[in-house]
Each structure stands twice: as structure tokens, then as C-alpha cells.
Write a protein that holds these residues in place. Structure first.
Motif, short mmCIF file in Angstrom:
data_model
loop_
_atom_site.label_atom_id
_atom_site.label_comp_id
_atom_site.label_asym_id
_atom_site.label_seq_id
_atom_site.Cartn_x
_atom_site.Cartn_y
_atom_site.Cartn_z
N SER A 113 0.82 -1.21 0.00
CA SER A 113 0.00 0.00 0.00
C SER A 113 0.86 1.26 0.00
O SER A 113 0.54 2.25 -0.66
CB SER A 113 -0.93 0.01 1.21
OG SER A 113 -1.82 -1.09 1.17
N SER A 114 1.96 1.22 0.75
CA SER A 114 2.86 2.37 0.81
C SER A 114 3.49 2.65 -0.55
O SER A 114 3.57 3.80 -0.98
CB SER A 114 3.95 2.12 1.86
OG SER A 114 4.91 3.17 1.85
N VAL A 115 3.93 1.60 -1.22
CA VAL A 115 4.56 1.76 -2.54
C VAL A 115 3.56 2.35 -3.53
O VAL A 115 3.85 3.32 -4.24
CB VAL A 115 5.10 0.41 -3.05
CG1 VAL A 115 5.48 0.52 -4.53
CG2 VAL A 115 6.30 -0.02 -2.23
N GLY A 163 0.79 3.99 -2.90
CA GLY A 163 0.38 5.33 -2.49
C GLY A 163 1.42 6.40 -2.81
O GLY A 163 1.08 7.52 -3.16
N ARG A 164 2.71 6.06 -2.69
CA ARG A 164 3.77 7.06 -2.86
C ARG A 164 4.21 7.23 -4.31
O ARG A 164 4.65 8.31 -4.71
CB ARG A 164 4.98 6.69 -2.01
CG ARG A 164 4.76 6.94 -0.52
CD ARG A 164 5.98 6.62 0.31
NE ARG A 164 6.31 5.20 0.28
CZ ARG A 164 7.42 4.70 -0.22
NH1 ARG A 164 8.32 5.50 -0.76
NH2 ARG A 164 7.65 3.40 -0.18
N TYR A 165 4.13 6.18 -5.11
CA TYR A 165 4.71 6.24 -6.45
C TYR A 165 3.69 6.27 -7.58
O TYR A 165 4.04 6.61 -8.71
CB TYR A 165 5.65 5.05 -6.68
CG TYR A 165 6.90 5.12 -5.86
CD1 TYR A 165 7.97 5.93 -6.24
CD2 TYR A 165 7.02 4.38 -4.68
CE1 TYR A 165 9.12 6.00 -5.48
CE2 TYR A 165 8.17 4.43 -3.91
CZ TYR A 165 9.21 5.25 -4.31
OH TYR A 165 10.35 5.32 -3.54
N HIS A 166 2.45 5.91 -7.30
CA HIS A 166 1.48 5.88 -8.38
C HIS A 166 0.93 7.28 -8.67
O HIS A 166 0.38 7.93 -7.79
CB HIS A 166 0.31 4.96 -8.04
CG HIS A 166 -0.75 4.95 -9.10
ND1 HIS A 166 -0.48 4.69 -10.43
CD2 HIS A 166 -2.09 5.18 -9.04
CE1 HIS A 166 -1.59 4.75 -11.13
NE2 HIS A 166 -2.59 5.05 -10.31
N LYS A 167 1.11 7.72 -9.91
CA LYS A 167 0.54 8.98 -10.37
C LYS A 167 -0.45 8.65 -11.48
O LYS A 167 -0.05 8.13 -12.52
CB LYS A 167 1.64 9.91 -10.90
CG LYS A 167 2.64 10.34 -9.84
CD LYS A 167 3.69 11.26 -10.43
CE LYS A 167 4.68 11.70 -9.36
NZ LYS A 167 5.74 12.58 -9.93
#
Length: 201
Positions: A178-180, A182-186
Motif C-alpha cells: 500500500s505504501s509503494v 500510495g507514494r509512487y502511483h501517479k
């Protein structure tokens, strides 16, 4: 060239997710969503994860066709089929031993980055993503609530079937993935339309 790039990217995304799931499976850990349900059901059937994952996603194709269009549904069907095949191949030919904590972190990261690639190329691995979009359009339920509820239910079921330590490490995998994402998906341009916003949520 654009079409070739898209399908190569989908292949790469599925490879990353398949490897992440294989690492988690090797450590007997779970992941969220339909994949997590498939992992749980492995305890009750002789079917492999790949077979279960493909079967579990069959009901969601109708929702994909109805609310997200043929192109998205086709790419999602191909992605699910490819992931099912890749997990079968890895189960047969790639044998690894890994500590649970390392498996949780690495597996969660690989799945997260794989999902990002798929999302950016207008594809998904079905399941809760499609259901979340349907519930948002039909009942105005925020997609984040649907996926969160699904993850909580998987954890609750897992606690009744597996050891607490095993579920705890699985939760770490949930959090890392979830962190990955949330932080990298644009969200790309296609995700900015009303029809596709729920996919990137």
C-alpha cells in the motif's frame, strides 16, 4: 510502437507481481485483495494459486465490461491470465527459501511496483479494484473504503486459520504494498476521466 510498449509493460508488471506473490507463498504469507483470498483457499483445495486466482476473478469481468469498457476488460483479462500462468511456472521451476520478514518487505514491494505499472497502462488484476468502482457508481461508496474493508476481512479470516506471527508478517506485506502504490502511483491521463478515477483510487 505504443501498443508494443503497453503490452511489454503489462508483461513486466505481471512478472513483478507474480514474483512478489511467489516470494510470499514461499514464506506462507498472504497479500491483500483477490490474491489473498486465493492464498487462503489453497488451504482447502488441491487447486494451485494460479488456478484459484483465475477462477475467483471470473465474476468481476461482467463489472469490468459494464463500467470500464471492452479495452480495459480485455487488458485485465490478459493480465489475470498471464499472472496465473506466471505463478504456475514459478511454483514449478523457481524454488526459494526466504525469511518471513524479508519476504513480507520484498514481496510487498514487488507487488506494489507491479500494480503501478499495470495501472499506468490501463489494466488491473481485477477483483476488489473493479468491485470498488462498481460500488462507487452504484451506491456512492468511496473505493478506499471497499478495499480497506476487503483487507480487514482477509486479516480476520486469516487469524482464524493461521498462526498470529504468520498473519502479522502478512500485514507488513499489506502495508509495504500500500505504501509503494500510495507514494509512487501517479494517475495517467486516462485515469482522470470520471469513468476511470476509481481504478487509480
Amino acid at each position: 510502437m505504443h501498443t508494443t510498449h503497453r503490452w511489454l509493460s503489462i508483461l513486466e508488471g505481471c512478472l513483478l507481481v507474480a514474483l512478489g506473490i511467489h516470494i510470499l507463498n514461499s514464506a506462507r504469507l498472504l497479500i491483500s485483495g483477490t490474491a489473498g483470498i486465493g492464498m487462503i483457499l489453497q488451504s482447502f483445495t488441491d487447486l494451485s494459486f494460479g488456478q484459484l486466482f483465475f477462477i475467483l476473478n471470473l465474476p468481476f469481468y461482467f463489472l469490468a465490461l459494464r463500467y470500464m469498457g471492452w479495452s480495459f476488460a480485455f487488458r485485465t483479462f490478459c493480465s489475470i491470465s498471464l499472472l496465473s500462468l506466471l505463478t504456475e511456472l514459478m511454483h514449478r521451476y523457481l524454488h526459494i527459501e526466504v525469511e518471513p520478514l524479508f519476504a513480507a518487505v520484498l514481496g510487498g514491494m514487488l507487488i506494489g511496483f507491479g500494480l503501478i505499472i499495470l495501472f499506468r497502462h490501463n489494466a488491473s488484476l481485477g477483483g476488489l479494484n473493479i468491485l470498488a468502482m462498481y460500488l462507487e457508481r452504484r451506491f456512492a461508496i468511496h473505493p478506499g473504503k471497499t478495499t480497506m474493508l476487503g483487507d480487514v476481512l482477509i486479516i480476520i479470516v486469516a487469524l482464524t486459520l493461521f498462526e498470529f506471527q504468520q498473519v502479522s508478517f502478512s500485514f507488513i506485506a499489506f502495508a509495504v504494498m500500500s505504501s509503494v502504490v500510495g507514494r509512487y502511483h501517479k494517475p495517467p491521463e486516462w485515469a482522470k476521466t470520471p469513468e476511470m478515477k476509481a481504478v487509480s483510487a
